[in-house]
Design an enzyme around this catalytic site. Sequence first.
Site, PDB file in Angstrom:
ATOM      1  N   CYS A  24       9.465  -1.307  -6.157  1.00  0.00           N
ATOM      2  CA  CYS A  24       8.382  -1.457  -7.147  1.00  0.00           C
ATOM      3  C   CYS A  24       8.510  -0.445  -8.267  1.00  0.00           C
ATOM      4  CB  CYS A  24       7.019  -1.227  -6.495  1.00  0.00           C
ATOM      5  SG  CYS A  24       6.685  -2.362  -5.196  1.00  0.00           S
ATOM      6  N   LYS A  43       1.140  -4.953  10.315  1.00  0.00           N
ATOM      7  CA  LYS A  43       1.783  -6.271  10.164  1.00  0.00           C
ATOM      8  C   LYS A  43       2.983  -6.080   9.239  1.00  0.00           C
ATOM      9  CE  LYS A  43       2.439 -10.705   8.861  1.00  0.00           C
ATOM     10  NZ  LYS A  43       3.613 -10.501   7.985  1.00  0.00           N
TER      11      LYS A  43
HETATM   12  C1  SIN Z   1       7.995   0.459  -3.300  1.00  0.00           C
HETATM   13  O1  SIN Z   1       8.926  -0.148  -3.752  1.00  0.00           O
HETATM   14  O2  SIN Z   1       6.909  -0.093  -3.109  1.00  0.00           O
HETATM   15  C2  SIN Z   1       8.079   1.923  -2.909  1.00  0.00           C
HETATM   16  C3  SIN Z   1       9.108   2.692  -3.595  1.00  0.00           C
HETATM   17  C4  SIN Z   1       9.139   4.155  -3.200  1.00  0.00           C
HETATM   18  O3  SIN Z   1       8.357   4.605  -2.361  1.00  0.00           O
HETATM   19  O4  SIN Z   1       9.949   4.879  -3.747  1.00  0.00           O
END
Ligand code: SIN
Length: 497
Positions: free
Chosen positions: A298, A187
Amino acid sequence: MSAKQFPAPVFNDSELIKNGAYIGGEWLETTGEYFEVHNPASGEVIAKLPEQTDEEIDRAIDAAYETFKTYKNTSPRDRAKWLRNMYNLMMDNLDDLAKIIAWENGKAMSDAIGEIKYAASYFEWYAEEAPRLYGATIQPSNPTNRVITLRQPVGVCGIICPWNFPSAMITRKAAAALATGCTVVIKPDSATPLSALALAHLSEKAGFPKGSWNIIMSHKNTPKLGLRLCESPKVKKITFTGSTYVGKILMQQSSSTLKKLSMELGGNAPLIVFNDADLDKAVEQAIASKFRGLGQTCVCCNRLYVHSSIIDEFADRIAKEVEKFSIGYGLDPKNTHGCLINAKAVAKVELHKNDAIEKGAKVVVAGGLLPDLGPNFYSPVVLSHVPHNALVAKEETFGPLCPIFSFDTLEEVVALANDSEFGLASYVFSKNIDTIYTVAEALESGIVSANTGLFSDCSIPFGGVKESGFGREGSLYGIEDYTVIKTINIGALPPRI
Ligand code: SIN
């Protein structure tokens, strides 16, 4: 949303653009409810895609479930071949796939090309891992018994993905799952589903059996779709990248069927610069970490802690680099950075910026809205001497705000860095190995990156601690999350000769 018009991308292979779900190896274009996908740079509608009905969601789960019965017994060498084909196909279609990302997500082409290479690398990596799933032989207490373990695929995996990496967050999960013999129901986020559909198109060409890949979509019914995946007894694992808030809901919903879970959730990454660091490198790498995807990852550093003796010089150097950025339409290769995903993302940057300034932060680069380009364009902000009670010290901005805090001692900065419910990534810059090692051990985070702001690679175990989640993706560990250990105990054997 009204904004400047930007040209649509021209694709070498228009077959990559799909307008329906992919279920059991068939493309399904419904005539029922649909949702719109917008180009975040211009606001214009770039696709209309189906809101999956309950019956269609169940059909996708059933397709994956039935296919699992045979897919789990395919040879690991065949799975490796299909995965390798996917890698090759992604690299052959690099430009088109990157354009799809830039079109639906708004990131700059350089970032989008980087994402496709990163996304494809998970297929290459797991093509190599597929034949290397090992068990153990164990010496039991009873000498007439023999114990061996097998790693078996967990079953149908529900893969729920975010908009910030429309391709890589899918491949990091799906490649590992498919390598072990699991089948998948994916999804994608409703803001960026076109990349997922392009991957499904390539999966057909790569040779994956019908029903091993399934893509379903939803916008307004997303919570219902998630619930259906979580509550289905046919789905054995849910893997999710997104907010901690949604992760907790999915965990609760999965409890009725006790599913295996992997959760890659929010972060609030600290980046620490000691006064013995190579300042050129620290500035360059802090920029790379903070402004990757315009701050929408993230693992982007969210809080920069710089030693009080160098904070002003560091902030001035960051400002000089930021002022070189070219913000604009992601698909225009001259731009270094694109736009944010939506109005909510813009509002969060504004909130954190204004809050920090009101509480006494020094404005180094004012940045802000770029209304001539469109409502989602935002020029980076650099603040220094940010007070520790600013909102940005506690919450992830997920945008182009670079807040620099001051510290004096190692103990103080470790305590500040750990003062967060999150623990995904951390960064430390120093030339002293004792400092690096001491701090790395003490930081409460899944990943510590020393003297570099970019660590993402298929070979590293990616994942967090605390409320950043659990489970590891990529690396030698990533495949384990898609398996269960079967213990085979053979008893009552005759004495050894
Ligand atoms: C993410 O922002 O969740 C992943 C970042 C990454 O894999 O470098």
